[in-house]
Write a protein that holds these residues in place. Structure first.
Motif, PDB file in Angstrom:
ATOM      1  N   PRO A  86      48.884  17.941  24.589  1.00 48.02           N
ATOM      2  CA  PRO A  86      49.631  18.351  25.789  1.00 48.02           C
ATOM      3  C   PRO A  86      50.414  19.641  25.528  1.00 48.02           C
ATOM      4  O   PRO A  86      51.015  19.816  24.464  1.00 48.02           O
ATOM      5  N   ALA A 109      43.843  18.542  33.148  1.00 49.22           N
ATOM      6  CA  ALA A 109      45.188  18.268  33.660  1.00 49.22           C
ATOM      7  C   ALA A 109      45.588  16.821  33.399  1.00 49.22           C
ATOM      8  O   ALA A 109      46.772  16.525  33.188  1.00 49.22           O
ATOM      9  N   LYS A 111      45.095  15.265  30.843  1.00 49.77           N
ATOM     10  CA  LYS A 111      45.572  15.221  29.470  1.00 49.77           C
ATOM     11  C   LYS A 111      46.748  16.175  29.257  1.00 49.77           C
ATOM     12  O   LYS A 111      47.162  16.418  28.122  1.00 49.77           O
ATOM     13  N   ARG A 112      47.244  16.747  30.340  1.00 44.13           N
ATOM     14  CA  ARG A 112      48.346  17.720  30.321  1.00 44.13           C
ATOM     15  C   ARG A 112      48.005  18.957  29.483  1.00 44.13           C
ATOM     16  O   ARG A 112      48.847  19.543  28.821  1.00 44.13           O
TER      17      ARG A 112
END
Length: 301
Positions: A86, A109, A111-112
């Motif tokens: 992240p 996204a 998984k940030r």
């Protein structure tokens, strides 16, 4: 800034060189050992796998991909998704379809992990002249990467920009390439007309050089045309076969979806497709039809 580079082909390698020369740190991965060596010779770091590349970068990591659109990009993004953390970001500088970009960005996204799409133009001249960069993505992420874009562009304040949210960079580059198709086709047809006016015996290289200064049709493409005609005035040894890398097709499809008329771009794409038909059934059938309704002669193959 420290940057990972995946794909050290001609354009990726040149971009890495430009970054290194401006003081950035670049660690590159490419399956081709010769490409890795070329980067090492320029002072860059190298990795022999994506895992090693990610391990060599400090967090938050930034990894720039310069790999072919389609399955190779998908595979690279999927592999990076399992390695990055992240706060890291992936930049796709290739000619991906913007719809694929939206899909990949959504997957990362979750998984940030950030995703930035950077439509890139400049070709083999980018190392010396700089690249035109059309950047899509989150504002904060793009701002973090600003030093990279400023180095790769022709100037810090020219030739690049954050054009909108993720997907917009590749969408803008797609249309850019569609326009390129039309411009190239117009030049090709115009010079063909000049060449066929044989009684004037026009020097096409001279004409191109004249048009380069003061003319309303002057452009970098005309500069390159003049260079090509200077080297090979009759284009000996060049087959009349023109490839396309996909962006023109995507532009025409998008124009249809949006109900936007784009006849010049569409016809320039058709001209490229036509150039590849060495044994045109359609043209043979046209000749046969003319013979059927009017008795017109048929030229034998």
């Amino acid at each position: 800034m420290e940057l990972g580079m995946v794909g050290l082909g001609r354009m990726g390698g040149n971009m890495a060189q430009r970054l290194l020369r401006d003081g950035h740190t670049v660690v590159g991965f490419d399956p081709d050992a010769a490409a890795r060596k070329a980067l090492a010779d320029e002072g860059g770091g190298t990795a022999d796998s994506l895992q090693a590349l990610v391990a060599a970068l400090p967090a938050p990591r930034a990894v720039w991909m310069m790999v072919p659109a389609g399955k190779i990009t998908d595979g690279t993004v999927e592999a990076l998704a399992g390695l990055l953390a992240p706060g890291d970001v992936v930049i796709d500088g290739g000619n991906s379809n913007y719809k694929d970009t939206l899909r990949r960005a959504q997957a990362l996204a979750a998984k940030r992990i950030g995703y930035v799409d950077c439509g890139t133009s400049g070709g083999v001249w980018g190392l010396a002249e700089g690249y035109s960069l059309m950047v899509g993505g989150d504002q904060a992420v793009v701002e973090r990467l600003r030093p990279v874009f400023e180095t790769l562009a022709p100037a810090k304040d020219a030739g690049w920009g954050h054009v909108g949210p993720v997907g917009s960079g590749h969408f803008t580059k797609m249309v850019h390439n569609g326009i390129e198709y039309g411009l190239m086709q117009a030049y090709a047809e115009g010079f063909s007309i000049l060449r066929h006016k044989q009684e004037f015996a026009l020097d096409l290289h001279q004409v191109a050089q004249i048009w380069r200064s003061g003319s309303v049709v002057r452009s970098w493409l005309l500069d390159l045309t003049a260079d090509a005609l200077g080297k090979n005035p009759t284009l000996d040894g060049i087959a009349p076969w023109v490839a396309d890398s996909g962006e023109g097709r995507w532009t025409v499809a998008e124009a249809i979806d949006l109900d936007v008329p784009a006849p010049v771009i569409a016809l320039s794409l058709m001209a490229r497709l036509r150039s590849r038909d060495d044994d045109s059934f359609a043209d043979k059938l046209l000749a046969a039809m003319r013979n059927e309704f009017g008795g017109h002669a048929i030229r034998k193959a």
